[in-house]
Design a protein around this motif. Structure first.
Motif, PDB file in Angstrom:
ATOM      1  N   ASP A 299      36.008   4.025  37.430  1.00 41.97           N
ATOM      2  CA  ASP A 299      37.238   3.421  37.942  1.00 41.97           C
ATOM      3  C   ASP A 299      37.973   4.383  38.876  1.00 41.97           C
ATOM      4  OD1 ASP A 299      36.774   1.099  36.556  1.00 41.97           O
ATOM      5  OD2 ASP A 299      38.062   1.638  34.850  1.00 41.97           O
ATOM      6  N   HIS A 300      38.009   5.643  38.502  1.00 37.10           N
ATOM      7  CA  HIS A 300      38.642   6.664  39.354  1.00 37.10           C
ATOM      8  C   HIS A 300      37.903   6.761  40.687  1.00 37.10           C
ATOM      9  CE1 HIS A 300      39.630  11.210  40.004  1.00 37.10           C
ATOM     10  NE2 HIS A 300      40.369  10.435  40.780  1.00 37.10           N
ATOM     11  N   ARG A 301      36.576   6.756  40.635  1.00 39.89           N
ATOM     12  CA  ARG A 301      35.778   6.817  41.863  1.00 39.89           C
ATOM     13  C   ARG A 301      36.066   5.622  42.759  1.00 39.89           C
ATOM     14  NH1 ARG A 301      29.845   6.340  40.424  1.00 39.89           N
ATOM     15  NH2 ARG A 301      30.562   4.200  40.074  1.00 39.89           N
ATOM     16  N   ASP A 302      36.124   4.427  42.171  1.00 36.22           N
ATOM     17  CA  ASP A 302      36.361   3.227  42.966  1.00 36.22           C
ATOM     18  C   ASP A 302      37.766   3.238  43.574  1.00 36.22           C
ATOM     19  OD1 ASP A 302      33.832   2.446  42.250  1.00 36.22           O
ATOM     20  OD2 ASP A 302      34.509   1.058  40.670  1.00 36.22           O
ATOM     21  N   ALA A 303      38.738   3.680  42.789  1.00 38.32           N
ATOM     22  CA  ALA A 303      40.111   3.713  43.289  1.00 38.32           C
ATOM     23  C   ALA A 303      40.250   4.735  44.413  1.00 38.32           C
ATOM     24  CB  ALA A 303      41.079   4.049  42.152  1.00 38.32           C
ATOM     25  N   THR A 305      37.863   5.753  46.415  1.00 39.11           N
ATOM     26  CA  THR A 305      37.150   5.219  47.574  1.00 39.11           C
ATOM     27  C   THR A 305      37.999   4.183  48.305  1.00 39.11           C
ATOM     28  OG1 THR A 305      35.034   5.569  46.431  1.00 39.11           O
ATOM     29  CG2 THR A 305      35.029   4.099  48.347  1.00 39.11           C
ATOM     30  N   ASP A 306      38.644   3.309  47.552  1.00 40.95           N
ATOM     31  CA  ASP A 306      39.522   2.303  48.160  1.00 40.95           C
ATOM     32  C   ASP A 306      40.678   2.968  48.904  1.00 40.95           C
ATOM     33  OD1 ASP A 306      37.941   0.289  47.156  1.00 40.95           O
ATOM     34  OD2 ASP A 306      39.231  -0.096  45.414  1.00 40.95           O
ATOM     35  N   GLN A 307      41.196   4.048  48.325  1.00 41.40           N
ATOM     36  CA  GLN A 307      42.327   4.747  48.940  1.00 41.40           C
ATOM     37  C   GLN A 307      41.937   5.369  50.281  1.00 41.40           C
ATOM     38  OE1 GLN A 307      43.911   7.912  46.546  1.00 41.40           O
ATOM     39  NE2 GLN A 307      45.178   8.722  48.207  1.00 41.40           N
TER      40      GLN A 307
END
Length: 360
Positions: A299-303, A305-307
């Motif tokens: 989840d941290h990785r996805d967030a 990446t989105d940022q």
């Protein structure tokens, strides 16, 4: 002496001597009058060297380069060729050990009561193949040889910007660098004379801190130029060519293993292989300390990446795609399932240090 006498003295065939001559590895003088070759003591020495290097599996091309370095008195370059050959042999040995283990597991499955499930053999074989490919497919896409001369300057420039609270949208991997390396050394806290290994040492900044605290440090890296800089900075350090996936050392050689800002260059499969290699070269009480950029979880990785997508930080987006920042939770689960207790510290959004100490 003539070719027969040289062959008898060295215990090799005259045909082999002629072959080495054809390849340009030796150039014996011809006798006046009859044109036969005459082998001097220097020719014999060169043939002995060639035979020794062939015995350890070195290619003729590498032998030619190695002998050229010997002729020029360049002992360091010769040592690099030998270390490279040693690393190749260790990689082959590690792969053979894995094949032996897979074969034994197949034998154990075959001995179980009831009909053998062939699908189980396929699973084992596929797993073995995947790990073999993971070991073979790593390469230095960042060309760290070209970065050795500016590495320390780049690291310190990032640290200065960090201490002055200068915010940058550019890709800077080394925020909190000195703090993280000092914390790593504090957590390892080597006893005088303990043997330590720093993997992916770069110019030796972490290994140097541990050396100054009394550890007997060995530093390895796949970059010759990084190692040359490390050797110049720390003449008392043992420096060797090598990489995470086939550590060129015997089992149980070290009291601790450390690595900083390097683990993320491996793919997830390669990271698991690297952890196995670390455990292999450690004593039963050996500890592991990894400092690197890591995501806490998927989840941290996805967030993150989105940022970086939303803010247009292309360099960071490329870094997330090309590098493999470990998932901290998965890393700790692996370590704990293999008999370690872990603790960690976080310096900024990505940079962490993980210490793993065996329970036994």
């Amino acid at each position: 002496m003539n070719i027969k006498e040289a062959a008898d003295r060295l215990g090799i065939s005259a045909r082999a001597i002629r072959f080495y001559e054809e390849k340009g590895l030796i150039s014996p003088a011809k006798q006046t009058g009859n044109g036969y070759r005459s082998y001097t003591e220097n020719d014999i020495w060169r043939l002995q060297t060639i035979a020794a290097l062939r015995e350890i599996g070195m290619s003729l091309e590498d032998i030619a380069h190695a002998i050229g370095e010997i002729d020029q008195g360049n002992q360091q370059r010769l040592e690099e060729y030998l270390e490279l050959q040693q690393a190749v042999m260790y990689a082959q040995w590690i792969e053979l050990k894995r094949m032996l283990d897979t074969t034994q597991r197949m034998i154990d499955l075959n001995r179980q009561d009831g009909p053998l499930e062939v699908s189980h053999l396929h699973v084992l074989a596929d797993s073995s193949r995947r790990l073999r490919e993971a070991r073979q497919n790593w390469h230095d896409r960042w060309n760290y040889d070209t970065q050795a001369s500016i590495h320390d300057e780049r690291v310190q420039a990032t640290n200065r910007a960090n201490s002055e609270h200068v915010k940058s949208e550019q890709l800077e991997l080394y925020h909190n660098y000195d703090e993280a390396l000092e914390q790593t050394a504090d957590w390892i806290s080597p006893i005088l004379g303990e043997k330590g290994l720093d993997i992916g040492t770069g110019t030796g900044n972490l290994a140097g801190r541990l050396l100054q605290r009394g550890a007997d440090m060995t530093a390895i890296d796949q970059s010759r130029e990084m190692l040359r800089t490390c050797r110049n900075k720390y003449p008392d350090m043992h420096v060797k060519l090598g990489n995470f996936l086939a550590l060129p050392f015997a089992d149980h050689s070290f009291d601790f293993v450390v690595s900083s800002f390097a683990f993320h260059h491996l793919s997830p499969d390669q990271q698991l292989l690297a952890l196995e290699e670390m455990q292999r070269v450690l004593t039963s009480r050996g500890r592991i300390c990894l400092t690197d950029l890591m995501f806490t979880d998927a989840d941290h990785r996805d967030a993150f990446t989105d940022q970086v997508k939303a803010t247009g930080q292309e360099e960071w987006l490329r870094a997330v795609r090309e590098r493999h920042f470990p998932l901290l939770g998965e890393l700790c689960v692996w370590l704990e399932s293999h008999g370690y207790v872990t603790k960690l510290i976080r310096y900024n959004e990505l940079l962490h240090t993980v210490l793993a100490v065996p329970l036994r």
